[in-house]
Each structure stands twice: as structure tokens, then as C-alpha cells.
Design an enzyme around this catalytic site. Structure first.
Site, PDB file in Angstrom:
ATOM      1  N   THR A  75      11.753  21.351   7.185  1.00  0.00           N
ATOM      2  CA  THR A  75      12.543  21.317   5.938  1.00  0.00           C
ATOM      3  C   THR A  75      12.880  22.756   5.559  1.00  0.00           C
ATOM      4  O   THR A  75      12.291  23.703   6.098  1.00  0.00           O
ATOM      5  CB  THR A  75      11.765  20.679   4.765  1.00  0.00           C
ATOM      6  OG1 THR A  75      10.808  21.635   4.296  1.00  0.00           O
ATOM      7  CG2 THR A  75      11.071  19.383   5.135  1.00  0.00           C
TER       8      THR A  75
ATOM      9  N   LYS B  81      -2.725  23.088  -3.667  1.00  0.00           N
ATOM     10  CA  LYS B  81      -2.711  21.825  -2.916  1.00  0.00           C
ATOM     11  C   LYS B  81      -4.103  21.193  -2.847  1.00  0.00           C
ATOM     12  O   LYS B  81      -4.239  19.964  -2.806  1.00  0.00           O
ATOM     13  CB  LYS B  81      -2.142  22.052  -1.515  1.00  0.00           C
ATOM     14  CG  LYS B  81      -0.648  22.416  -1.521  1.00  0.00           C
ATOM     15  CD  LYS B  81       0.196  21.304  -2.104  1.00  0.00           C
ATOM     16  CE  LYS B  81       1.693  21.570  -1.984  1.00  0.00           C
ATOM     17  NZ  LYS B  81       2.497  20.469  -2.536  1.00  0.00           N
TER      18      LYS B  81
ATOM     19  N   ASP C   3      15.195  17.240  -9.913  1.00  0.00           N
ATOM     20  CA  ASP C   3      15.088  18.536  -9.211  1.00  0.00           C
ATOM     21  C   ASP C   3      15.736  19.593 -10.092  1.00  0.00           C
ATOM     22  O   ASP C   3      16.317  19.266 -11.136  1.00  0.00           O
ATOM     23  CB  ASP C   3      15.782  18.457  -7.830  1.00  0.00           C
ATOM     24  CG  ASP C   3      15.208  19.455  -6.812  1.00  0.00           C
ATOM     25  OD1 ASP C   3      15.274  20.674  -7.046  1.00  0.00           O
ATOM     26  OD2 ASP C   3      14.698  18.993  -5.771  1.00  0.00           O
TER      27      ASP C   3
ATOM     28  N   ASP D 114      12.750  20.041 -14.372  1.00  0.00           N
ATOM     29  CA  ASP D 114      11.912  21.174 -14.012  1.00  0.00           C
ATOM     30  C   ASP D 114      10.469  20.738 -14.225  1.00  0.00           C
ATOM     31  O   ASP D 114      10.034  20.537 -15.367  1.00  0.00           O
ATOM     32  CB  ASP D 114      12.251  22.387 -14.896  1.00  0.00           C
ATOM     33  CG  ASP D 114      11.349  23.579 -14.609  1.00  0.00           C
ATOM     34  OD1 ASP D 114      10.385  23.438 -13.816  1.00  0.00           O
ATOM     35  OD2 ASP D 114      11.605  24.655 -15.177  1.00  0.00           O
ATOM     36  N   VAL D 115       9.718  20.594 -13.138  1.00  0.00           N
ATOM     37  CA  VAL D 115       8.378  19.998 -13.248  1.00  0.00           C
ATOM     38  C   VAL D 115       7.397  20.877 -14.021  1.00  0.00           C
ATOM     39  O   VAL D 115       6.312  20.430 -14.378  1.00  0.00           O
ATOM     40  CB  VAL D 115       7.782  19.650 -11.859  1.00  0.00           C
ATOM     41  CG1 VAL D 115       8.615  18.607 -11.148  1.00  0.00           C
ATOM     42  CG2 VAL D 115       7.576  20.899 -11.005  1.00  0.00           C
TER      43      VAL D 115
ATOM     44  N   TYR E 141      -1.126  28.745  -2.571  1.00  0.00           N
ATOM     45  CA  TYR E 141      -0.689  27.439  -2.051  1.00  0.00           C
ATOM     46  C   TYR E 141      -1.917  26.563  -1.777  1.00  0.00           C
ATOM     47  O   TYR E 141      -1.972  25.401  -2.173  1.00  0.00           O
ATOM     48  CB  TYR E 141       0.142  27.643  -0.783  1.00  0.00           C
ATOM     49  CG  TYR E 141       0.834  26.383  -0.297  1.00  0.00           C
ATOM     50  CD1 TYR E 141       1.966  25.900  -0.934  1.00  0.00           C
ATOM     51  CD2 TYR E 141       0.354  25.677   0.798  1.00  0.00           C
ATOM     52  CE1 TYR E 141       2.610  24.743  -0.494  1.00  0.00           C
ATOM     53  CE2 TYR E 141       0.979  24.532   1.249  1.00  0.00           C
ATOM     54  CZ  TYR E 141       2.110  24.063   0.605  1.00  0.00           C
ATOM     55  OH  TYR E 141       2.741  22.917   1.041  1.00  0.00           O
TER      56      TYR E 141
HETATM   57  N1  LIG Z   1       7.625  21.177   4.876  1.00  0.00           N
HETATM   58  C1  LIG Z   1       6.351  21.271   5.135  1.00  0.00           C
HETATM   59  O1  LIG Z   1       5.937  21.721   6.205  1.00  0.00           O
HETATM   60  C2  LIG Z   1       5.327  20.797   4.141  1.00  0.00           C
HETATM   61  C3  LIG Z   1       4.000  20.665   4.568  1.00  0.00           C
HETATM   62  C4  LIG Z   1       3.043  20.241   3.666  1.00  0.00           C
HETATM   63  C5  LIG Z   1       3.400  19.943   2.365  1.00  0.00           C
HETATM   64  N2  LIG Z   1       4.700  20.093   1.980  1.00  0.00           N
HETATM   65  C6  LIG Z   1       5.021  19.787   0.587  1.00  0.00           C
HETATM   66  O2  LIG Z   1       6.068  18.848   0.529  1.00  0.00           O
HETATM   67  C7  LIG Z   1       6.789  19.011  -0.687  1.00  0.00           C
HETATM   68  C8  LIG Z   1       8.285  19.065  -0.399  1.00  0.00           C
HETATM   69  O3  LIG Z   1       8.541  20.222   0.365  1.00  0.00           O
HETATM   70  P1  LIG Z   1       9.769  20.354   1.371  1.00  0.00           P
HETATM   71  O4  LIG Z   1       9.204  20.800   2.659  1.00  0.00           O
HETATM   72  O5  LIG Z   1      10.634  19.167   1.331  1.00  0.00           O
HETATM   73  O6  LIG Z   1      10.493  21.637   0.743  1.00  0.00           O
HETATM   74  P2  LIG Z   1      11.964  21.861   0.169  1.00  0.00           P
HETATM   75  O7  LIG Z   1      12.010  23.289  -0.201  1.00  0.00           O
HETATM   76  O8  LIG Z   1      12.976  21.325   1.112  1.00  0.00           O
HETATM   77  O9  LIG Z   1      11.973  20.941  -1.139  1.00  0.00           O
HETATM   78  C9  LIG Z   1      11.248  21.267  -2.288  1.00  0.00           C
HETATM   79  C10 LIG Z   1      12.068  20.823  -3.484  1.00  0.00           C
HETATM   80  O10 LIG Z   1      11.297  21.097  -4.673  1.00  0.00           O
HETATM   81  C11 LIG Z   1      12.213  21.560  -5.644  1.00  0.00           C
HETATM   82  N3  LIG Z   1      11.542  22.309  -6.709  1.00  0.00           N
HETATM   83  C12 LIG Z   1      10.992  23.537  -6.640  1.00  0.00           C
HETATM   84  N4  LIG Z   1      10.574  23.932  -7.853  1.00  0.00           N
HETATM   85  C13 LIG Z   1      10.871  22.909  -8.704  1.00  0.00           C
HETATM   86  C14 LIG Z   1      10.695  22.712 -10.092  1.00  0.00           C
HETATM   87  N5  LIG Z   1      10.141  23.651 -10.876  1.00  0.00           N
HETATM   88  N6  LIG Z   1      11.083  21.524 -10.632  1.00  0.00           N
HETATM   89  C15 LIG Z   1      11.675  20.580  -9.863  1.00  0.00           C
HETATM   90  N7  LIG Z   1      11.890  20.722  -8.554  1.00  0.00           N
HETATM   91  C16 LIG Z   1      11.490  21.884  -7.980  1.00  0.00           C
HETATM   92  C17 LIG Z   1      13.192  22.426  -4.864  1.00  0.00           C
HETATM   93  O11 LIG Z   1      14.390  22.649  -5.598  1.00  0.00           O
HETATM   94  C18 LIG Z   1      13.384  21.600  -3.608  1.00  0.00           C
HETATM   95  O12 LIG Z   1      14.475  20.712  -3.723  1.00  0.00           O
HETATM   96  C19 LIG Z   1       6.232  20.265  -1.348  1.00  0.00           C
HETATM   97  O13 LIG Z   1       5.296  19.915  -2.339  1.00  0.00           O
HETATM   98  C20 LIG Z   1       5.541  20.977  -0.198  1.00  0.00           C
HETATM   99  O14 LIG Z   1       4.508  21.827  -0.622  1.00  0.00           O
HETATM  100  C21 LIG Z   1       5.675  20.516   2.828  1.00  0.00           C
END
Ligand SMILES: NC(=O)c1ccc[n+]([C@@H]2O[C@H](COP(=O)([O-])OP(=O)(O)OC[C@H]3O[C@@H](n4cnc5c(N)ncnc54)[C@H](O)[C@@H]3O)[C@@H](O)[C@H]2O)c1
Length: 258
Positions: A193, A162, A38, A66-67, A158
Site C-alpha cells: 500500500t 500498535k 478519511d 479526522d480520527v 509505531y
Molecule cells: N501496509 C502495511 O504493510 C501495514 C502493515 C500492518 C499494519 N498496517 C496498518 O493498516 C492500516 C492502513 O494502512 P495502509 O497500509 O492501507 O496505509 P495507507 O497510507 O494506504 O492508508 C492509510 C489511510 O489512513 C488515512 N489517515 C491518516 N491519518 C488520518 C487521520 N488523522 N484521520 C483519518 N484518516 C487518516 C490516510 O489518509 C490514508 O488514507 C494502518 O493502520 C496501518 O498501520 C499496514
């Protein structure tokens, strides 16, 4: 005690928070050796420290990843292999969401969203697959979204990112089908989250009205929990899913069944 992921070595991006952190805890509990990647170093280290070594012999460590940087990916994959001897499993979970429509999305928000959500997934598969081939096979889960399947009016980049993750997963699954690497996508509905408050103007009325709208639209009438997504990926990454590749697992409380 044997776990469902005994012998697996897993790299989980975005593992400092939300859905990624739930994956780290769930996978380690099932016997996997986990490396969390992360850009939120303090939070990521805390998640790893909180896991430690589990009853089933799983364990967790943290690295900065960093992805959007291929160099960063190479370093993280090397670290996983140096620490645990191999890499068998990848959860491409890091992601972000920025509000914007066709005329309101900015170039900067478009570029950032595509770089993290879409290119990050490609870079991850590109960096991890050579090590999985050396390990004799592997499994990748790419976290997409229900927004990779259906549209909404105000999250253009987004949806673009996705939707790309959904089809990239199928294309890569076909490419590696005969070489022991299974690749699937997971599509969460709305999960509680920190991404929600980050996306919807830092809290307040915008979040409240969004919450109500989603709960009304979701047959199970609530948000999902991060663990409910991790359990889906757990199945896909275990040997129980040995005939599953190129599939999309929707975990959304029935939202897209309507
Ligand atoms: N929460 C939802 O409702 C939901 C719904 C559908 C999909 N998602 C997907 O699930 C995944 C996780 O989301 P979440 O809800 O846990 O959000 P979150 O914000 O809690 O976690 C996302 C994490 O990604 C990290 N991140 C961001 N940019 C980065 C980078 N360049 N390199 C490395 N890490 C990086 C952030 O630091 C964070 O820890 C995401 O891909 C999100 O799009 C979430």
C-alpha cells in the site's frame, strides 16, 4: 443476491487508500452499507464513487473524518446513522508510521503517531459503541499490525501504538462481551500500500532494501495484498464470527510463525 454482511452498516476509517479502501470495496460487495471516513477527501470520494451500489445491495459514501478529533468522530457517526438508519460495524483502520528509535524519535512524531494510531482507535470505539448498543449489537475490528506483537529496531512509536491497539481491543471486548458487541484486532504483515513509500523515505534504495529483507523473512515470500486483510475483517464482522471476540487475527504470510 444475499451477501455475508446483509443488514450491516459499516464505518471504515482510512478508507481512501490501501487496506481501508479494500475493506470498503469488499464489505459493500457483501451487502454492507459503507461510510468511508478519511482526511484525503478527493481519494475517499473516488473510492466511494467507484463502489456505487453493488449487486448484493451494498453501497458506499464518503465523509471527511479526522480520527484525532472527537468532534469529527461524532459528526461521522451521526452521518452514518442519518444516511443508513443505524451503525453496526466499525473498522478502525486509519494509521501512519514514522521511522524513529529511542533517541531519534521526535516529540512531534511520537505525538502524531499516538494520536492517529492509538487515540484514534479509542475515540472511534467511544463514538460508535453507543449507536451499536441502540442497534442491538455490533462488531469492531481494530487494525493493529504484526508490529503490535513483535518488535523492530526503528519504529518505536509505531510499535507503542500498535501494541496498545492489540490490548485495548481485548479490554474493550471484555467490557462489552455481554452487551452484543464483539471487538477483535487484525495484525497485517507487510502489505503493498502507499504507507510503505510514505514511511521509507519516499521510495528509492531504503524501500528496495526493506522489500528484500521482508520478502526474505516471509515464508510465503511476498508482500500481502490489501484484499487479503479485508477478507479477514469480513469474517470477523459477519455473523459467522458470532463466538469470536477479544481475538487477534494475524495475516502475515507466516512471518510471525517463525
Ligand atoms: N501496509 C502495511 O504493510 C501495514 C502493515 C500492518 C499494519 N498496517 C496498518 O493498516 C492500516 C492502513 O494502512 P495502509 O497500509 O492501507 O496505509 P495507507 O497510507 O494506504 O492508508 C492509510 C489511510 O489512513 C488515512 N489517515 C491518516 N491519518 C488520518 C487521520 N488523522 N484521520 C483519518 N484518516 C487518516 C490516510 O489518509 C490514508 O488514507 C494502518 O493502520 C496501518 O498501520 C499496514
Amino acid at each position: 443476491m444475499a451477501g455475508r454482511l446483509d443488514g450491516k452498516v459499516v464505518l471504515i476509517t482510512g478508507g481512501a487508500s490501501g487496506i481501508g479502501a479494500a475493506h470498503a470495496r469488499t464489505f459493500a460487495a457483501e451487502g454492507a452499507k459503507v461510510l468511508i471516513g478519511d482526511i484525503q477527501d478527493k481519494m475517499g470520494q473516488e473510492v466511494a464513487d467507484g463502489i456505487g451500489i453493488t449487486n448484493s445491495g451494498g453501497q458506499a459514501a464518503y465523509t471527511n473524518l479526522d480520527v484525532t478529533s472527537e468532534k469529527s468522530w461524532d459528526d461521522a457517526v451521526k452521518k452514518a446513522v442519518n444516511m443508513y438508519g443505524k451503525l453496526t460495524t466499525l473498522i478502525n483502520n486509519a494509521g501512519l508510521a514514522i521511522m524513529g528509535g529511542v533517541t531519534t524519535e521526535t516529540q512531534a512524531s511520537w505525538d502524531k503517531t499516538i494520536a492517529v494510531n492509538q487515540m484514534g482507535v479509542w475515540y472511534g470505539m467511544k463514538a460508535a459503541i453507543p449507536e451499536m448498543l441502540k442497534a442491538g449489537g455490533g462488531a469492531i475490528v481494530n487494525i493493529s499490525s504484526v508490529y503490535g506483537i513483535i518488535g523492530s529496531p526503528d519504529m518505536l512509536s509505531y510499535h507503542a501504538s500498535k501494541g496498545a491497539v492489540r490490548l485495548m481491543s481485548k479490554a474493550a471486548a471484555l467490557e462489552y462481551a455481554t452487551r452484543g458487541i464483539r471487538i477483535n484486532s487484525v495484525h497485517p504483515g507487510i502489505i503493498e500500500t502507499p504507507i510503505l513509500t510514505k514511511t521509507f523515505s519516499g521510495g528509492g534504495p531504503a524501500v528496495d532494501s526493506f522489500v528484500k529483507a521482508i520478502q526474505t523473512r516471509t515464508p510465503l515470500a511476498r508482500f500481502g495484498k490489501p484484499e487479503e486483510i479485508a477478507y479477514g475483517s469480513l469474517y470477523l464482522c459477519s455473523d459467522e464470527a458470532s463466538f469470536v471476540t477479544g481475538a487477534e487475527l494475524v495475516i502475515d504470510g507466516g512471518w510471525t510463525a517463525q
